[in-house]
Design an enzyme around this catalytic site. Structure first.
Site: not given
Length: 382
Positions: A124, A178, A242, A339
């Site tokens: 999360a 950060s 990841e 197609g």
């Protein structure tokens, strides 16, 4: 550099191929049509060992490589990219990340049930206003003695509506930007955690995606993963691995599209000839093959890089960017070769095309990944 899978890795891929044919192919269309998540099949994936590929045997896994994990995702993605996405979020984004960054107590407590498929894992990170700009998350975690109290909203969370355990990122020191992010293990049973809603998607249907709410979720301090305020390291290494591992999903899509197209070109007749005799069809097949094989070698190179130098982001970002965009082109070419039949839902090609598009958006958009590659090429200061 030898980029070929080992004999053991190929054996795991073959075992996965047999499982996919028996268990996943029969339900793939239902997953898409009904947006149905097959929890029973997920558990059987765990019973076969496919959910703990990179997890050590001490915690129920088989202690194999990222290459082995990618090969298994590729096999699943040939039948159901949606299920491959959920397996990747579970086994890589949650389990592998926790295994690399968690404490021994956290591994012993959470990993065995996840590896067996009894509990479903998720990551999360993304929020309504923090997508590609991941470090701008607004979910915050306040220290309260020996606990943290989490508040915030998470958006576009793969496995979110069905997850039992989640790796959640929150700001523990918002003023530090950060450098003030931390990671936590959150259980769906924790008071204050809820699934706000499940999201209805264009593709990857059957891989549940949701919006999550955390309202005064009170966690003991032992749910902190890694060092407080240093979660960005956990985040970035996780995103890098990841991107490398999930590059196997578009490769699975391309492999299935190419195999179906070659077989159709051998059999379909128009104007008294097999369509495979027409040079324009041959050109499409050749381009599909080239994109598939180029993607495969970029994947193997990226996996070797993240195993040895997990801080290097360029190879993984390049692999996923190239493979994801190629898979969309290859899926659309497969539809063109078939197609009118390709446009019908009787064949999985239109589903594969819809599924492929997400891979240009998730794990950082193609645009963001290109920036990561360029900045690594240019060096510090860019």
């Amino acid at each position: 550099m030898d980029l070929s899978p080992s004999e053991e890795e190929r054996g795991l891929a073959e075992a996965a191929r047999r499982f996919v044919r028996k268990e996943i192919v029969p339900i793939a269309e239902r997953m898409d049509r009904e947006d149905y998540f097959p929890r029973d099949v997920f558990r059987r994936l765990g019973e076969q060992g496919f959910l703990g590929i990179t997890i050590p045997e001490a915690y129920g896994g088989i202690g194999q490589s990222y290459v082995a994990q990618a090969l298994i995702l590729e096999e699943i993605a040939r039948a159901s990219p949606a299920l491959a996405l959920s397996v990747g979020a579970h086994a890589n984004l949650f389990a592998d990340n926790l295994c690399r960054n968690g404490t021994d107590a956290q591994r012993e407590r959470f990993l065995p049930s996840v590896v067996r498929g009894e509990a479903i894992g998720a990551l999360a990170l993304t929020e309504p206003n923090a997508g590609s700009d991941a470090v701008s998350v607004r979910t915050h975690a306040r220290r309260d003695g020996e606990h943290f109290v989490l508040n915030g909203t998470k958006q576009f969370i793969t496995n979110g509506p069905v997850a039992d355990l989640l790796l959640v990122y929150a700001k523990t020191a918002p003023e530090r930007g950060s450098r003030g992010i931390s990671a936590f293990v959150v259980s769906r049973d924790d008071p204050g955690f809820s699934v706000a809603r499940s999201l209805d998607k264009m593709g990857m249907r059957g891989s549940p995606t949701g919006e999550l709410a955390l309202q005064d979720v009170r966690l003991p301090a032992d749910r902190l993963v890694g060092v407080e305020n240093e979660g960005v390291r956990v985040m970035m290494s996780g995103l890098n691995i990841e991107r490398a591992v999930l590059s196997a999903i578009p490769i699975g899509i391309m492999g299935e599209c190419l195999d179906r197209s070659v077989e159709y070109a051998r059999q379909r007749e128009q104007f008294g000839r097999k369509i495979g005799e027409f040079e324009l069809i041959q050109g499409k097949l050749a381009d599909m093959y080239a994109q598939l094989e180029a993607s495969r070698y970029l994947l193997y190179a990226a996996l070797e890089t993240v195993a040895k130098s997990p801080e290097r982001m360029g190879p993984a970002a390049a692999a996923l960017t190239f493979a994801s965009e190629a898979s969309t082109r290859v899926a659309l070419d497969a539809i063109q070769i078939h197609g009118g039949y390709g446009y019908m839902r009787d064949l999985p090609l239109e589903r594969l095309a819809r599924d492929a598009k997400l891979l240009e958006i998730g794990a950082g958009t193609s645009e963001i990944r290109r920036l990561l590659v360029a900045r690594e090429l240019l060096g510090p200061g860019f």
